[in-house]
Write an enzyme that holds these catalytic residues in place. Structure first.
Site, PDB file in Angstrom:
ATOM      1  CG  ASP A  90      22.604  70.638 -61.950  1.00 18.77           C
ATOM      2  OD1 ASP A  90      22.412  71.451 -61.022  1.00 18.77           O
ATOM      3  OD2 ASP A  90      23.575  69.860 -61.978  1.00 18.77           O
ATOM      4  N   GLY A 116      27.485  62.476 -58.553  1.00 19.94           N
ATOM      5  CA  GLY A 116      27.603  63.825 -59.117  1.00 19.94           C
ATOM      6  C   GLY A 116      28.261  64.783 -58.124  1.00 19.94           C
ATOM      7  CD  GLU A 142      19.570  62.989 -46.348  1.00 13.79           C
ATOM      8  OE1 GLU A 142      18.625  63.784 -46.507  1.00 13.79           O
ATOM      9  OE2 GLU A 142      20.379  62.696 -47.232  1.00 13.79           O
ATOM     10  CB  THR A 180      27.231  61.504 -51.336  1.00 12.58           C
ATOM     11  OG1 THR A 180      26.057  61.782 -52.091  1.00 12.58           O
ATOM     12  CG2 THR A 180      28.400  61.336 -52.292  1.00 12.58           C
ATOM     13  CG  ASP A 190      21.253  67.770 -46.355  1.00  9.64           C
ATOM     14  OD1 ASP A 190      21.042  66.663 -46.890  1.00  9.64           O
ATOM     15  OD2 ASP A 190      20.339  68.519 -45.977  1.00  9.64           O
TER      16      ASP A 190
HETATM   17  P1  ITT Z   1      23.092  62.002 -50.497  1.00  8.18           P
HETATM   18  O1  ITT Z   1      22.070  62.420 -49.465  1.00  8.18           O
HETATM   19  O2  ITT Z   1      23.377  60.539 -50.505  1.00  8.18           O
HETATM   20  O3  ITT Z   1      24.347  62.836 -50.482  1.00  8.18           O
HETATM   21  P2  ITT Z   1      21.208  63.128 -52.400  1.00  8.18           P
HETATM   22  O4  ITT Z   1      21.296  63.324 -53.884  1.00  8.18           O
HETATM   23  O5  ITT Z   1      19.945  62.537 -51.842  1.00  8.18           O
HETATM   24  O6  ITT Z   1      22.467  62.276 -51.974  1.00  8.18           O
HETATM   25  P3  ITT Z   1      20.706  65.437 -50.717  1.00  8.18           P
HETATM   26  O7  ITT Z   1      20.090  64.659 -49.612  1.00  8.18           O
HETATM   27  O8  ITT Z   1      21.678  66.535 -50.367  1.00  8.18           O
HETATM   28  O9  ITT Z   1      21.515  64.506 -51.739  1.00  8.18           O
HETATM   29  O10 ITT Z   1      19.533  65.939 -51.612  1.00  8.18           O
HETATM   30  C1  ITT Z   1      19.628  67.060 -52.339  1.00  8.18           C
HETATM   31  C2  ITT Z   1      18.620  67.066 -53.456  1.00  8.18           C
HETATM   32  O11 ITT Z   1      18.854  68.258 -54.171  1.00  8.18           O
HETATM   33  C3  ITT Z   1      18.770  65.915 -54.440  1.00  8.18           C
HETATM   34  O12 ITT Z   1      17.532  65.705 -55.081  1.00  8.18           O
HETATM   35  C4  ITT Z   1      19.776  66.449 -55.422  1.00  8.18           C
HETATM   36  O13 ITT Z   1      19.649  65.901 -56.707  1.00  8.18           O
HETATM   37  C5  ITT Z   1      19.419  67.936 -55.409  1.00  8.18           C
HETATM   38  N1  ITT Z   1      20.656  68.696 -55.560  1.00  8.18           N
HETATM   39  C6  ITT Z   1      21.633  68.886 -54.645  1.00  8.18           C
HETATM   40  N2  ITT Z   1      22.655  69.555 -55.179  1.00  8.18           N
HETATM   41  C7  ITT Z   1      22.315  69.769 -56.463  1.00  8.18           C
HETATM   42  C8  ITT Z   1      22.957  70.360 -57.543  1.00  8.18           C
HETATM   43  O14 ITT Z   1      24.184  70.847 -57.444  1.00  8.18           O
HETATM   44  N3  ITT Z   1      22.324  70.393 -58.723  1.00  8.18           N
HETATM   45  C9  ITT Z   1      21.088  69.870 -58.853  1.00  8.18           C
HETATM   46  N4  ITT Z   1      20.411  69.268 -57.890  1.00  8.18           N
HETATM   47  C10 ITT Z   1      21.016  69.207 -56.694  1.00  8.18           C
END
Ligand code: ITT
Length: 232
Positions: free
Chosen positions: A194, A10, A33, A6, A62
């Site tokens: 969050d 976080g 993606e 990732t 994801d």
């Molecule tokens: P990677 O793809 O590199 O893992 P990313 O942050 O882009 O990192 P995602 O593609 O899974 O991850 O995108 C998910 C989105 O939703 C991203 O904007 C995150 O900040 C948000 N998100 C995912 N889990 C979350 C959580 O536990 N709390 C708050 N926001 C979250």
């Protein structure tokens, strides 16, 4: 060593609570993606690509925020929407909604290049015509993908990749879900959406990592993964 693949540290902080000390590390690799209305196909394809990059066991995550009154927006596009609109504007989009019900969903995909009882490959909706055309096995698996687990998550999605795209690398999927609602920003912890996601009276940004994990989409998916991985 298990690599949590990732660009988001976080996510790794949360995973560390579920896995033995020092057994997981972040691999900051931006896998492709694909576009899909569902998280499963995105995570599964990402895990295969990440495994090829890492050459060892990988976990890909994801996740997304699904706002009920906005037909699930931003869903799988949560990352893009966070970068473009930002969370304050997402909060404004949800303001006119009566109760702004929403949910976080997370799909973890594990791949280590070895054989195991993998989850059936999820089919994204765009692939369904091809999958259905491929024969009766696919219509049976299409029925399987509509199932729901007791905790409200989708049962393991089932199906096959479209002809010509079948990838032999086994992938195991673990899903987690948490309901809540969109509120005005509160709290300074966590990451992403969050501060505007409230569950049981607190936003995720008001919780420390341990408390968030106890109820969160990622925590629930990680708990299922950790149990399976310990056996493995
Ligand atoms: P990677 O793809 O590199 O893992 P990313 O942050 O882009 O990192 P995602 O593609 O899974 O991850 O995108 C998910 C989105 O939703 C991203 O904007 C995150 O900040 C948000 N998100 C995912 N889990 C979350 C959580 O536990 N709390 C708050 N926001 C979250």
């Amino acid at each position: 060593m298990l690599r949590y693949v990732t660009t988001n540290p976080g996510k790794v902080r949360e995973a560390e609570q579920y896995l033995a000390d020092g057994s997981v590390e972040q691999l900051d690799f931006d896998y492709t993606e694909i576009q899909s209305p569902e998280l499963g196909p995105i995570a599964a394809r990402g895990a295969r690509e990440a495994y090829r990059e890492a050459g060892g066991p990988v976990l890909v995550d994801d996740a997304g925020l699904f706002i009920e009154g906005l037909d699930g927006f931003p869903g799988p596009y949560s990352s893009y929407v966070q970068e473009t609109l930002g969370i304050e504007r997402v909060r404004e989009l949800a303001r006119p909604l009566e109760n702004a019900r929403a949910a976080f969903r997370c799909t973890l995909a594990y791949c280590d290049g070895e054989g195991f009882a993998a989850s059936p490959d999820p089919v994204d909706r765009a692939d369904r015509g091809t999958a259905a055309a491929a024969g009766p096995d696919d219509s049976a698996s299409d029925a399987g993908r509509t199932g729901t687990n007791a905790d409200g998550t989708n049962a393991d999605a089932a199906g096959t990749e479209p002809a010509g795209e079948t990838d032999p690398l086994p992938v195991k999927l673990f899903e987690g879900y948490v309901p809540g609602r969109i509120v005005d920003r509160r709290g300074s912890g966590g990451f992403g959406y969050d501060p505007i996601f409230e569950h049981a009276g607190e936003t995720f940004a008001e919780m420390d990592t341990e408390r968030k994990n106890a109820v969160s989409h990622r925590g629930r998916a990680l708990a299922k993964f950790a149990e399976w991985y310990a056996e493995r």
